[in-house]
Structure formats: C-alpha cells, structure tokens
Motif scaffolding. Structure first.
Motif, short mmCIF file in Angstrom:
data_model
loop_
_atom_site.label_atom_id
_atom_site.label_comp_id
_atom_site.label_asym_id
_atom_site.label_seq_id
_atom_site.Cartn_x
_atom_site.Cartn_y
_atom_site.Cartn_z
N SER A 1 13.50 53.12 38.93
CA SER A 1 12.71 54.04 39.78
C SER A 1 11.30 54.21 39.28
O SER A 1 10.38 54.52 40.07
CB SER A 1 13.41 55.39 39.86
OG SER A 1 14.71 55.26 40.42
N TYR A 2 11.08 54.01 37.96
CA TYR A 2 9.76 54.21 37.37
C TYR A 2 9.09 52.90 37.00
O TYR A 2 7.94 52.91 36.50
CB TYR A 2 9.86 55.11 36.15
CG TYR A 2 10.20 56.55 36.44
CD1 TYR A 2 9.62 57.20 37.52
CD2 TYR A 2 11.09 57.26 35.65
CE1 TYR A 2 9.92 58.52 37.80
CE2 TYR A 2 11.41 58.59 35.92
CZ TYR A 2 10.81 59.21 37.00
OH TYR A 2 11.11 60.51 37.28
N ALA A 3 9.73 51.80 37.19
CA ALA A 3 9.19 50.51 36.73
C ALA A 3 7.84 50.21 37.36
O ALA A 3 6.96 49.63 36.68
CB ALA A 3 10.19 49.40 37.05
N ARG A 4 7.63 50.58 38.60
CA ARG A 4 6.39 50.23 39.29
C ARG A 4 5.17 50.93 38.65
O ARG A 4 4.04 50.51 38.81
CB ARG A 4 6.49 50.62 40.77
CG ARG A 4 6.41 52.10 41.05
CD ARG A 4 6.78 52.44 42.46
NE ARG A 4 8.22 52.32 42.66
CZ ARG A 4 8.84 52.62 43.81
NH1 ARG A 4 8.12 53.02 44.85
NH2 ARG A 4 10.14 52.51 43.92
N ALA A 5 5.42 52.00 37.88
CA ALA A 5 4.32 52.71 37.24
C ALA A 5 3.68 51.88 36.14
O ALA A 5 2.52 52.13 35.76
CB ALA A 5 4.81 54.04 36.65
N TYR A 6 4.41 50.85 35.64
CA TYR A 6 3.92 50.07 34.53
C TYR A 6 3.74 48.60 34.88
O TYR A 6 3.61 47.76 34.02
CB TYR A 6 4.87 50.23 33.35
CG TYR A 6 4.97 51.67 32.87
CD1 TYR A 6 4.02 52.18 32.00
CD2 TYR A 6 5.97 52.51 33.35
CE1 TYR A 6 4.09 53.51 31.58
CE2 TYR A 6 6.03 53.84 32.94
CZ TYR A 6 5.11 54.33 32.07
OH TYR A 6 5.16 55.64 31.66
#
Length: 339
Positions: free
Chosen positions: A334-339
């Motif tokens: 869910s947070y992978a796109r932030a990095y």
C-alpha cells in the motif's frame, strides 16, 4: 560485523532488524489507565513502518505509580483487551512487541499520595512522598510480577523494567534518594535489594525463553549519585539475578541536564556496560541519524539502537534509513508507490 538491518536473536526473541522504538509516554490514556485509539494508531503505524522491536511506553503496575493521570496502566484485567489489540496488530506486520513496566514513585502525578524509599523530593513540582514500609515494598514487588504475568497473557514478546530517570526502582538504587537504614537502604548491596527483588519476582513468572530487559540511568550527573563505574557493578548483579539485556539511558534523578547533549552522547554508556558487565545493551540518545545508528551496531558498541524522536517525526524512519544505507527494505504494498 552485523549492521542495523541484520536480524538479532536473544533467547527466544528474534527481531527482523536492530531498531527499537524507544518507550515514549504519550499522555493519551483514559484516566483509568486503558489505552485509546491514539495508542493503536501510534504503535500500529510504527509496526507498518517495519520496526524490529516496538517498546510501549511506561505502563504503571499500580494506579498510584503512573507518571500522569493519562498514562497507560497494566495493573488490571480492564487493561488487557486494548493492549492485546495493539500487540496483535504489531505482530501482523512482523514487529515484536514489548512493554515497559513502571512505577513512578515520587515522580507520580495522580490523585493519590506519592510514595518513595525516603520522604524526600528533589523536584519542586512533586510533593514530599510517603516513605514506603517494608510491607508496602513487598506489595509493589508483587505488583510488578502480576503485571509481567498479564503482559505474557496479552502476548507481549518481552518486558522491560523501568529502572531509570528517577522513577521508583532508580529511587531505591540511588544514594541521592534512598536514605533508608533498613535492609532496603544504606550500603551498595542494600540499595540493590528492591531492584533485585523485582527482577527475581518478574523473572519467576516469565517463560524461560523470554528475555528480561532493564532500563537504567547509567549516570545521575552528580558527584554524590550513581556514575557509570557503579552502574557497571550494579548491572553485573542484575545480570546474575536474571536480566538479559540493558537499555542504557541517563539522568532524571535530579533536575539537572547532562553537561552536553549531542547525537550519540549516551552511546558511551551502552558501550561501557556491554563491555564491563558482559551483557547485551541497547543504545539511546538522539540516534535518529541512520549513519550514526549503523555505526553503533557495526562497531559493536550496542546490540540494538533505540530511536525515539525520529520515529515521532516519521513512522517510516526505518525505510528512510534503509535508503540512506543502501539496504533493501520493503514496506507493505500500500505504501510502495511512495518510494
């Protein structure tokens, strides 16, 4: 030599990395000591952020032992459900969960009279406490053991005794605050007795494979107080009594600041205790610079690094540190796109 993101095992506790979330009071509990949604979100976010060991804040073993009226308690069955919800969520994301068992003694701020080894206070904000009787001391030792039993039942992976920062265990250890003349004060050995009683009582209710942690103030920044040399001797006795790892802080007994505060200023204490008492240690104190945290572990100055303010600023501190250190570290999709 192992680095910050290498796994670590002590007895039956296996961590996916060597980052610990330092225990930090949130002052968000209900007045009965039960946790709120704040705690669930606060600790849950750091579990999602990939912290190896999440240490919940100081949790009182009896109502009069709270640092404030809005501190977490673990003295009642009523506290269990909320704590278990936090622990279970943390486990879902691979974090190991710990709780710091505490009694504030003279530094409590509740509706009940404060208690301490001696009727003495060094702080204007705290009333002079009532001196504990031997019978009351025995009851508090039992309260620590009961709280530890409750922590095991809830599902915590380890417990830490709060023996630092001028709270009750520290008050018994320190010649500044312990002026007793009975079996709990006076000589070096007698000042150790309360801590040793608590350690032995708690150790007796923990599973054999569960490590017992202890936070200490390695120095009290006073010529009349505990210094690092005496603390190494104390830790050697604590180790013999059953402590498996020491969380190395400083100060808090007197209203005085360290002579200088800078990133890593307390690492020297973790290093000295690790080498001098031959025991695993946790380093604390402005270690939220990834390169510094890595250095502490790589150079074997401590076994774990406790991050406090850095994790208040950024629940994903571990991911940022991994990027800086060029280490592979995955957050949930869910947070992978932030990095």
């Amino acid at each position: 030599m192992a680095g910050l993101f290498d796994p670590y095992t002590i007895k039956g506790l296996s961590l996916k990395n060597r980052i610990m979330m330092s225990p930090m009071c949130q002052y968000q509990a209900n007045t009965d000591g039960t946790v709120t949604d704040w705690h669930f979100v606060h600790y849950g976010a750091r579990a999602i952020g990939g912290i190896g060991l999440i240490m919940l804040e100081a949790s009182a073993v009896e109502a009069r032992g709270r640092i404030s009226r809005h501190d977490i308690g673990i003295w009642s069955h009523e506290h269990e459900a909320g704590l278990k919800r936090i622990v279970d969520f943390g486990h879902q994301y691979g974090s190991k969960m710990a709780i710091q068992l505490a009694h504030a003694g003279v530094k409590a701020e509740t509706d009940e009279p404060n208690v301490a080894p001696t009727a003495l206070s060094h702080f204007e904000r705290y009333a002079v406490p009532q001196e504990l009787t031997v019978g009351e001391i025995t009851q508090i030792v039992g309260a620590f053991a009961t709280a530890a039993e409750r922590a095991v039942r809830i599902g915590f992976d380890t417990v830490e005794l709060h023996g630092a920062h001028g709270y009750l265990i520290n008050q018994f250890l320190s010649p500044l605050t312990n002026k007793r003349t009975d079996e709990y004060g006076g000589s070096f050995e007698k000042r150790l007795r309360f801590a040793l009683d608590v350690i032995q009582a708690v150790k007796g209710v923990l599973p054999a494979e569960m490590p017992l942690l202890l936070r200490v103030s390695a120095t009290e920044y006073s010529n009349e107080g505990i210094d690092i040399h005496e603390m190494v001797k104390m830790v050697a006795a604590f180790k013999q009594a059953g402590v498996d790892m020491v969380d190395c802080s400083s100060g808090g007994t007197l209203p005085v600041a360290p002579p200088a505060i800078y990133p890593g200023y307390q690492v020297q204490f973790a290093d000295a205790i690790k080498q001098g008492a031959d025991i695993p240690t946790i380093a604390v104190g402005l270690l939220d610079t990834p390169a510094l945290a890595e250095e502490v572990v790589r150079n074997n100055r401590a076994d774990l690094v406790a991050v406090g303010r850095g994790l208040l600023r950024n629940a994903h501190w571990a991911k940022v540190a991994a990027q800086e250190l060029k280490v592979t570290f995955e957050l949930p999709n869910s947070y992978a796109r932030a990095y």
